[in-house]
Scaffold this motif. Structure first.
Motif, PDB file in Angstrom:
ATOM      1  N   SER A   1      -4.358   7.665  -0.283  1.00  0.00           N
ATOM      2  CA  SER A   1      -3.433   6.205  -0.290  1.00  0.00           C
ATOM      3  C   SER A   1      -4.274   5.231  -1.542  1.00  0.00           C
ATOM      4  CB  SER A   1      -3.892   5.675   1.029  1.00  0.00           C
ATOM      5  OG  SER A   1      -3.508   6.371   2.125  1.00  0.00           O
TER       6      SER A   1
ATOM      7  N   THR B   1      -4.056  14.318   1.773  1.00  0.00           N
ATOM      8  CA  THR B   1      -3.435  12.984   1.618  1.00  0.00           C
ATOM      9  C   THR B   1      -4.261  12.094   0.975  1.00  0.00           C
ATOM     10  OG1 THR B   1      -4.400  12.365   3.813  1.00  0.00           O
ATOM     11  CG2 THR B   1      -2.387  13.409   4.008  1.00  0.00           C
TER      12      THR B   1
ATOM     13  N   SER C   1       0.916   5.473   0.053  1.00  0.00           N
ATOM     14  CA  SER C   1       0.219   6.787   0.665  1.00  0.00           C
ATOM     15  C   SER C   1       1.189   7.922   0.086  1.00  0.00           C
ATOM     16  CB  SER C   1       0.164   6.990   2.204  1.00  0.00           C
ATOM     17  OG  SER C   1      -0.507   5.782   2.977  1.00  0.00           O
TER      18      SER C   1
ATOM     19  N   LYS D   1       0.931  -1.022  -0.029  1.00  0.00           N
ATOM     20  CA  LYS D   1      -0.188   0.097  -0.099  1.00  0.00           C
ATOM     21  C   LYS D   1       0.997   1.236  -0.043  1.00  0.00           C
ATOM     22  CE  LYS D   1      -3.736   2.179   2.631  1.00  0.00           C
ATOM     23  NZ  LYS D   1      -4.691   1.966   4.005  1.00  0.00           N
TER      24      LYS D   1
END
Length: 136
Positions: free
Chosen positions: A77, A75, A68, A66
């Motif tokens: 992700s 932000t 981000s 994953k």
């Protein structure tokens, strides 16, 4: 204390040490020592390409990754991306909606099981600090 809790405790301690020793530069990578026998190395550039971000690991089995991202105060992700579980490899992770090549990679995470389950390891790449110091 169970072996699992000891392992997680040593992982957190080692992660803090690695984060404090981060090198400067556009390419960010770091090693997280998970046990005396295995080291996890995560590599990714600070800025994604139009295709995404390539995450590279070695030293311990990884089944999902994953990424981000950070742009100013925003932000974003990716979802957990499943990979062929292997002790080393790399995976191109596509950018999530709304993220482009002007964003910075913030954190790379890997998990021992598909869908982000199992033992998780993450590393903040500190790209925002590097970019700020590299601007004229």
């Amino acid at each position: 204390m169970s072996t699992s809790k000891k392992w997680i405790g040593s992982l957190v301690g080692c992660a803090a040490l690695v984060l404090s020793l981060g090198a400067c530069g556009g390419e960010r990578s770091g090693a997280l020592v998970t046990s005396p026998a295995a080291a996890v190395t995560l590599s990714a550039g600070c800025t994604p390409t139009a295709d995404g971000v390539t995450v590279t690991w070695s030293g311990t089995p990884v089944a999902s990754v994953k990424v981000s991202f950070l742009s100013g105060t925003k932000t974003a992700s990716t979802a957990w991306v499943n990979v062929t579980s292997a002790a080393s490899g790399s995976k191109l992770v596509a950018l999530p909606a709304g993220v482009d090549t002007t964003w910075l990679v913030d954190t790379i995470a890997v998990a021992s099981s598909r869908g982000g389950k199992g033992d998780q390891t993450s590393r903040q790449l500190d790209c925002a600090t590097v970019s700020a110091t590299q601007q004229p």
